[in-house]
Enzyme design. Structure first.
Site, PDB file in Angstrom:
ATOM      1  N   GLU A  50     -78.666 -60.068 -41.267  1.00  0.00           N
ATOM      2  CA  GLU A  50     -77.705 -60.282 -40.611  1.00  0.00           C
ATOM      3  C   GLU A  50     -78.141 -60.856 -39.075  1.00  0.00           C
ATOM      4  O   GLU A  50     -77.418 -60.066 -38.076  1.00  0.00           O
ATOM      5  CB  GLU A  50     -76.647 -59.361 -40.658  1.00  0.00           C
ATOM      6  CG  GLU A  50     -76.300 -58.801 -42.198  1.00  0.00           C
ATOM      7  CD  GLU A  50     -75.065 -57.861 -41.984  1.00  0.00           C
ATOM      8  OE1 GLU A  50     -73.962 -58.162 -42.794  1.00  0.00           O
ATOM      9  OE2 GLU A  50     -75.177 -56.980 -41.623  1.00  0.00           O
TER      10      GLU A  50
ATOM     11  N   CYS B 274     -66.075 -54.934 -42.650  1.00  0.00           N
ATOM     12  CA  CYS B 274     -66.198 -54.683 -41.277  1.00  0.00           C
ATOM     13  C   CYS B 274     -65.332 -55.541 -40.455  1.00  0.00           C
ATOM     14  O   CYS B 274     -64.540 -55.410 -39.474  1.00  0.00           O
ATOM     15  CB  CYS B 274     -67.587 -54.818 -40.636  1.00  0.00           C
ATOM     16  SG  CYS B 274     -68.570 -56.039 -41.235  1.00  0.00           S
TER      17      CYS B 274
HETATM   18  O1  FUB Z   1     -73.065 -51.761 -40.455  1.00  0.00           O
HETATM   19  C1  FUB Z   1     -71.763 -51.720 -39.975  1.00  0.00           C
HETATM   20  C2  FUB Z   1     -71.571 -53.227 -39.924  1.00  0.00           C
HETATM   21  O2  FUB Z   1     -71.509 -53.794 -41.422  1.00  0.00           O
HETATM   22  C3  FUB Z   1     -72.207 -54.340 -39.092  1.00  0.00           C
HETATM   23  O3  FUB Z   1     -71.891 -54.419 -37.874  1.00  0.00           O
HETATM   24  C4  FUB Z   1     -72.136 -55.535 -39.878  1.00  0.00           C
HETATM   25  O4  FUB Z   1     -72.868 -56.665 -39.598  1.00  0.00           O
HETATM   26  C5  FUB Z   1     -72.022 -54.977 -41.506  1.00  0.00           C
HETATM   27  O5  FUB Z   1     -73.506 -54.883 -41.637  1.00  0.00           O
HETATM   28 ZN    ZN Z   2     -68.198 -57.931 -39.777  1.00  0.00          ZN
END
Ligand code: FUB
Ligand code: ZN
Length: 653
Positions: free
Chosen positions: A322, A415
């Site tokens: 990511e 999230c």
């Molecule tokens: O790890 C918490 C959240 O979940 C992150 O900010 C997002 O990118 C997802 O991985």
């Molecule tokens: Zn998110």
């Protein structure tokens, strides 16, 4: 470091709220920054305006949807099982508590406008549940508490314990500011006090693998005036980047652990972690005045926003981890562009704007808001993208949550939806600021702004506009006792802005910081007309963005447009369509200037490739092209009519 100030209220425009709400604005610093956020109730969106409608949709659909999914996805049961009121096993990811906290934060901001009975009950139940789960010393994390053998703080690299604590703190602050409900604040302070004891000066030198608690602790300091919270945030920022988590599959940069914050000036690693950390560092700067932190943030900002941001304001070009890619690595089809990253970028830019007063930060807030953030949500307010590509190919395999063809109702890693809900619930707080010169308007939106003029008298600015669809704005400004200045941001996309003040032309363009300033005379009401013409624009990317070389994107005002297959003639495959940059599509005939949802014009379909995947370009059949009509829609509206190919960047003829 000792701090003894108590937080002043941010330019109060009302008597203290009868509910006891502090109504403190978003990230309103204790130490006077360049620009001061207004109180939460200072800006009201016009219900029929673009942002007003969005905020209402958030209230009516997105927040209730999040609440329903907290139940169905097991987030609430994960807590209930710890006090014997559920026999479910733990469900979801180990940081699922944060979905609840973010939803509570959204409700907290909404509470400034009053809550429906069902939502108020949700708050009562959730706060009671959290209080019953919290341990005597303040610890609260349903994953660790419910996992035998999982010791507290044992694996901060992945556990997200401080991340979840940070979101709980932010929820508590929102409820306190929004409606004066301090029950969650009591829980949050107990948890924060534990963090101070465990990780404060003289205790463990450790930080969380996912930044977030930094900005939360600074906000908690602002809300309570309790200096140890700020000191812990500062300590977390100072400790960061010691390589404590390196040598793992993800690499140190994934955790923002590759270099101390003053040296880590390239936007790198997991995009949300990077941007939350930047927001936290900027918050620490805002309260401590440590210029070296602001200098580092400016360098980091240059890296992120001049080499690694999509035209939609999205961040993160790699699905793997990511993460940010290399400079100019911005592939439209493989864009990760997580919703949370665009939201985090918006929040960081707000803090940079407060710190500097420079319009470039508001510019990026606007770009993200209307494009990279808006696209995440369906017209129903109940379906969401997690990753937000700028191109979806014909035949795309949309079976994975990682890159679906359509928005989904919820995600196994959820999230983004509640993050979106908390941002939109607080959106009015980002519209305007004030300082000793007057009032500054950063986001143009139909509605009313109440603020204090420098002489302390209350001024009201009524904004009539159909922005972002139309750039004509009429502002009625009430009189103050003494003269004061109203600064209005002139977006960088607008090449021929003009303005009149009480009927007389005003010299525009704006100053170097992107604002046009009007001196409002003492004792006189002022009427301003601001005209921001919105011709359709062809936008090119820097030539180093190889992935879109030879393409243009269509934009009108702050909105990026895209082609969606459903709007094109049946036989014209989106991948074969090209456009002449000298002849751009225009608003469809009969389209109200108030809602320009379609641009229509001429394109050309190139079915010229002889055969096979690779071949001799000289074999192309130049005659095998035909004219077609192309229709573009706002990017944020795509994927509301079923699964479809889409592209923002269009190859040119
Ligand atoms: O790890 C918490 C959240 O979940 C992150 O900010 C997002 O990118 C997802 O991985
Ligand atoms: Zn998110």
């Amino acid at each position: 470091m000792t701090h003894t100030q108590t937080p002043p209220s941010s330019t109060p425009t009302t008597e203290p709220s009868p509910t006891g709400a502090s109504l403190r604005g978003l990230a309103a610093p204790v130490r006077q920054p360049r620009l001061i956020p207004l109180l939460l109730d200072a800006v009201t969106f016009e219900p029929g305006g673009h942002l007003g409608e969005w905020q209402q949709l958030n209230r009516d659909a997105t927040i209730p949807h999040c609440i329903e999914n907290l139940e169905s996805s097991g987030v609430l049961d994960n807590l209930r099982r710890l006090v014997g009121s559920s026999d479910q096993t733990f469900r979801g990811l180990w940081f699922a508590d944060s979905d609840l906290h973010k939803t509570l934060e959204a409700v907290g901001w909404e509470s400034a406008r009053g809550l429906a009975p069902g939502v108020a009950h949700f708050v009562d139940d959730a706060v009671t549940l959290l209080a019953s789960v919290q341990e005597d010393d303040g610890y609260l994390d349903s994953w660790v508490q419910g996992s035998p053998g999982q010791a507290r703080w044992d694996d901060l690299r992945f556990s997200h314990e401080m991340y979840c604590a940070g979101h709980l703190i932010q929820a508590a602050v929102a409820l306190s500011r929004g409606c004066g409900d301090r029950r969650l604040l009591v829980i949050a302070r107990k948890l924060a006090d534990l963090l101070v004891a465990e990780f404060g000066e003289g205790a463990r030198d450790m930080y969380d693998g996912h930044p977030e608690v930094e900005t939360a602790l600074v906000e908690l300091y602002r809300e309570t005036g309790h200096a140890p919270y700020l000191e812990l945030a500062q300590r977390q920022v100072e400790l960061r980047g010691r390589g404590l988590f390196s040598g793992e599959r993800f690499g140190a940069q994934y955790f923002q652990d590759h270099a101390p914050v003053r040296e880590a000036t390239e936007a790198i690693g997991h995009a949300v972690r990077q941007l939350y950390l930047a927001a936290g560092v900027t918050d620490v700067y805002l309260e401590t005045g440590d210029e070296s932190l602001l200098e580092a943030m400016k360098c980091l900002w240059d890296s992120a926003f001049t080499t690694k941001t999509y035209i939609t304001g999205a961040h993160g070009s790699r699905h793997r981890d990511e993460a940010y890619g290399d400079p100019y690595e911005l592939p439209p089809d493989r864009a990760y562009a997580e919703t949370c990253a665009a939201i985090a970028a918006f929040q960081w830019n707000w803090r940079m704007l407060l710190a500097t007063g420079e319009g470039q930060y508001a510019e990026e807030m606007e770009r993200a808001l209307y494009n990279g953030i808006a696209v995440s949500t369906s017209c129903s307010g109940r379906q969401f993208f997690y990753s937000n590509p700028l191109q979806l190919r014909t035949g795309h395999d949309g079976t994975s949550e990682d890159a679906p063809s359509e928005r989904l109702g919820w995600y196994s890693c959820a999230c983004c939806p509640p993050n979106l809900a908390r941002l939109i619930a607080s959106l009015q707080g980002y519209v305007a600021t004030s300082n000793s010169q007057g009032v500054q308007l950063h986001l143009l939106a139909a509605g009313t702004v109440r603020a204090n003029a420098p002489d302390g008298s209350t001024v009201t600015i009524t904004v009539e506009t159909e922005y972002p669809w139309d750039g004509t704005c009429r502002l009625e400004v009430s009189a103050a006792v003494s003269s004061w200045e109203l600064a209005m941001r002139v977006p960088a996309w607008c090449s021929e802005p003009s303005a009149k003040v009480n009927g007389s032309p005003l010299r525009v363009p704006a100053g170097p910081d992107g604002y046009v300033r009007v001196e409002c005379a003492a004792g006189e009401a002022t009427v301003i007309s601001l005209d921001l013409p919105m011709p359709v624009r062809a936008v090119s990317a820097h030539p180093r963005v190889d992935a879109v070389r030879g393409c243009i994107a269509l934009a009108r005002g702050p909105l990026v447009y895209c082609l969606e297959q459903v709007d094109q003639p049946d036989d014209d495959l989106l991948e074969d369509i090209r456009i002449d940059p000298a002849s751009l599509p225009q608003p469809a005939p009969g389209m109200s200037p108030g809602v320009v949802t379609q641009l229509v014009g001429e394109g050309r379909v190139f079915a010229t490739w002889p055969s096979g995947l690779y071949g001799d370009p000289r074999q192309e059949d130049a005659a095998a092209t035909h004219k077609t009509t192309i229709t573009a829609i706002p990017y944020f509206r795509w994927a509301n009519r079923g699964s479809n190919a889409m592209r923002v960047w269009i190859p040119t003829i």
